[in-house]
Design an enzyme around this catalytic site. Structure first.
Site, PDB file in Angstrom:
ATOM      1  N   LYS A  50       0.837  -1.201   0.000  1.00  0.00           N
ATOM      2  CA  LYS A  50       0.000   0.000   0.000  1.00  0.00           C
ATOM      3  C   LYS A  50       0.872   1.250   0.000  1.00  0.00           C
ATOM      4  CE  LYS A  50      -3.826  -2.349   2.319  1.00  0.00           C
ATOM      5  NZ  LYS A  50      -4.545  -2.646   3.565  1.00  0.00           N
ATOM      6  N   GLN A  94      -4.624  -1.379   9.652  1.00  0.00           N
ATOM      7  CA  GLN A  94      -4.588  -2.716   9.073  1.00  0.00           C
ATOM      8  C   GLN A  94      -5.221  -3.731  10.022  1.00  0.00           C
ATOM      9  OE1 GLN A  94      -3.627  -3.383   5.935  1.00  0.00           O
ATOM     10  NE2 GLN A  94      -4.110  -5.547   6.185  1.00  0.00           N
ATOM     11  N   ASP A 117     -10.985   3.076   4.348  1.00  0.00           N
ATOM     12  CA  ASP A 117     -11.402   1.673   4.288  1.00  0.00           C
ATOM     13  C   ASP A 117     -12.922   1.543   4.153  1.00  0.00           C
ATOM     14  OD1 ASP A 117      -9.487  -0.384   4.285  1.00  0.00           O
ATOM     15  OD2 ASP A 117      -8.976  -0.055   6.394  1.00  0.00           O
TER      16      ASP A 117
HETATM   17  N1  GUN Z   1      -7.115  -6.697   6.232  1.00  0.00           N
HETATM   18  C1  GUN Z   1      -7.526  -7.418   5.170  1.00  0.00           C
HETATM   19  N2  GUN Z   1      -8.125  -6.615   4.268  1.00  0.00           N
HETATM   20  C2  GUN Z   1      -8.092  -5.373   4.775  1.00  0.00           C
HETATM   21  C3  GUN Z   1      -8.546  -4.111   4.304  1.00  0.00           C
HETATM   22  O1  GUN Z   1      -9.123  -3.965   3.226  1.00  0.00           O
HETATM   23  N3  GUN Z   1      -8.322  -3.056   5.118  1.00  0.00           N
HETATM   24  C4  GUN Z   1      -7.713  -3.180   6.321  1.00  0.00           C
HETATM   25  N4  GUN Z   1      -7.559  -2.093   7.056  1.00  0.00           N
HETATM   26  N5  GUN Z   1      -7.276  -4.329   6.789  1.00  0.00           N
HETATM   27  C5  GUN Z   1      -7.470  -5.415   6.010  1.00  0.00           C
END
Ligand code: GUN
Length: 281
Positions: A50, A94, A117
Site C-alpha cells: 500500500k 490494518q 477503508d
Molecule cells: N485486512 C484485510 N483486508 C483489509 C482491508 O481492506 N483493510 C484493512 N484495514 N485491513 C485489512
C-alpha cells in the site's frame, strides 16, 4: 471453453496512472496514514504494498508501526492525532488487530471523512442507504473489474460467498445497488454448490483455500476470486480452485494478479476522494 482471464494487475496500473495524474493536478499532496499493530507477516506485506503504491501515485504515505502489546488507549490517541492532522486525508488501520484491542472501537474513532477503508458505521450506513460516502476498497475493486469486463449486472444472479464486514456484506450491497439479484452465502448456508450453479456471477470471499470447485460454476459464469491463502507448500492460492473453474467460467480473476492489485488502487482512489472533500475542491 476457456475463460477470459481478467488481468487486475494491468487494470490497476492504468487506474494508478490516472490517480497520479489527478493527484499531480492538485495544489497539495494527499496524505495517507497506514497504521500497523504487531508483526503479522501477511499484514506487513499488504502495508508495504500500500505504501509503495501510494508513493508511486503522488500520495504521501506515512506508515505508523506499533508493537503487538500496544494498549487500545495508545492506538486511540494516535487515531485522534491523525484525525486532527491537516496533512492526513486518509487513515487505514490494518486488520486484524491484536486481541487486547477492540477493532470496532478503533474503527469508530476514525474521522468518517478520513475512513478510506469505508469501515466506519457512518460509511457502512451510507452504503446501505445508497448515500455518497467512502466505500470499502475490495468490493469497489470487484465492481471495477466487472465493469471493465463488460459484465451486465441488471437482473443478473450473483452469488457472494462470505459475509465479512470487509468484503461480503458491502459487496452484496454494491451489487444490489447495481440491480443484481444477490444471494449472500456463508458458513451456515446449505447447498453452496447448487446456489453457485444458479449464479451468472460468483464472488468468492470465504478465506478458505480453493473452496469453490469447478462443478459449482455454470458454463460461462463470471468468477471473481477475492481470496489470498498461503498453502503449506508455500503456494499462494485463492478461494477458487482455479484450474478446475477456468474450463467452465466465461471470465475469471487469477490469484495473484486479480482483485489484490485493484484493491490497492481503489484505496488510493478513496484517498483522493477524501482529500478532495476535506480540502474543499
Ligand atoms: N485486512 C484485510 N483486508 C483489509 C482491508 O481492506 N483493510 C484493512 N484495514 N485491513 C485489512
Amino acid at each position: 471453453m476457456t475463460a477470459l482471464v481478467l488481468d487486475g494487475k494491468a487494470l490497476a496500473a492504468k487506474l494508478r496512472a490516472e490517480i497520479a495524474r489527478q493527484a499531480g493536478a492538485l495544489p497539495f499532496t494527499p496524505g495517507l496514514a497506514v497504521v500497523l499493530v504487531g508483526d503479522n507477516p501477511a499484514s506487513a506485506v499488504y502495508v508495504r504494498n500500500k505504501e509503495r503504491a501510494a508513493l508511486g501515485s503522488g500520495i504521501a504515505a506515512r506508515t505508523i508501526r506499533f508493537p503487538a502489546d500496544t494498549p487500545e488507549t495508545r492506538l486511540l490517541a494516535e487515531i485522534a492525532a491523525l484525525n486532527a492532522d491537516p496533512a492526513i486525508d486518509g487513515i487505514l488501520v490494518q486488520m486484524p488487530l491484536p486481541a487486547q484491542i477492540r477493532a470496532m472501537a478503533v474503527i469508530a474513532a476514525i474521522d468518517p471523512e478520513k475512513d478510506v477503508d469505508g469501515f466506519h458505521p457512518l460509511n457502512v450506513g451510507r452504503l446501505a442507504l445508497g448515500l455518497a460516502g467512502l466505500v470499502p476498497c475490495t468490493p469497489r475493486a470487484v465492481m471495477r473489474l466487472l465493469d471493465h469486463a463488460g459484465v451486465p449486472l441488471r437482473g443478473a444472479r450473483a452469488a457472494v460467498l462470505g459475509r465479512s464486514h470487509i468484503v461480503g456484506r458491502p459487496m452484496a450491497m454494491l451489487l444490489t445497488a447495481a440491480d443484481a439479484t444477490v444471494t449472500l452465502l456463508h458458513s451456515r448456508s446449505r447447498d453452496l454448490a447448487a446456489e453457485c450453479q444458479r449464479a451468472e456471477i460468483v464472488i468468492a470471499a470465504t478465506g478458505r483455500a480453493e473452496m469453490v470447485r469447478g462443478a459449482w460454476i455454470s458454463p460461462g459464469a463470471v468468477v471473481i476470486d477475492v481470496g489470498i491463502n498461503r498453502l503449506g507448500d508455500g503456494r499462494l492460492v485463492g478461494d477458487v480452485a482455479y484450474a478446475e473453474c477456468v474450463g467452465h467460467a466465461g471470465a475469471i480473476t487469477p490469484v495473484p494478479g486479480g482483485v489484490g492489485p485493484m484493491t490497492i488502487a481503489c484505496l488510493l482512489e478513496n484517498t483522493l476522494i477524501a482529500a478532495a472533500k476535506l480540502r474543499g475542491r
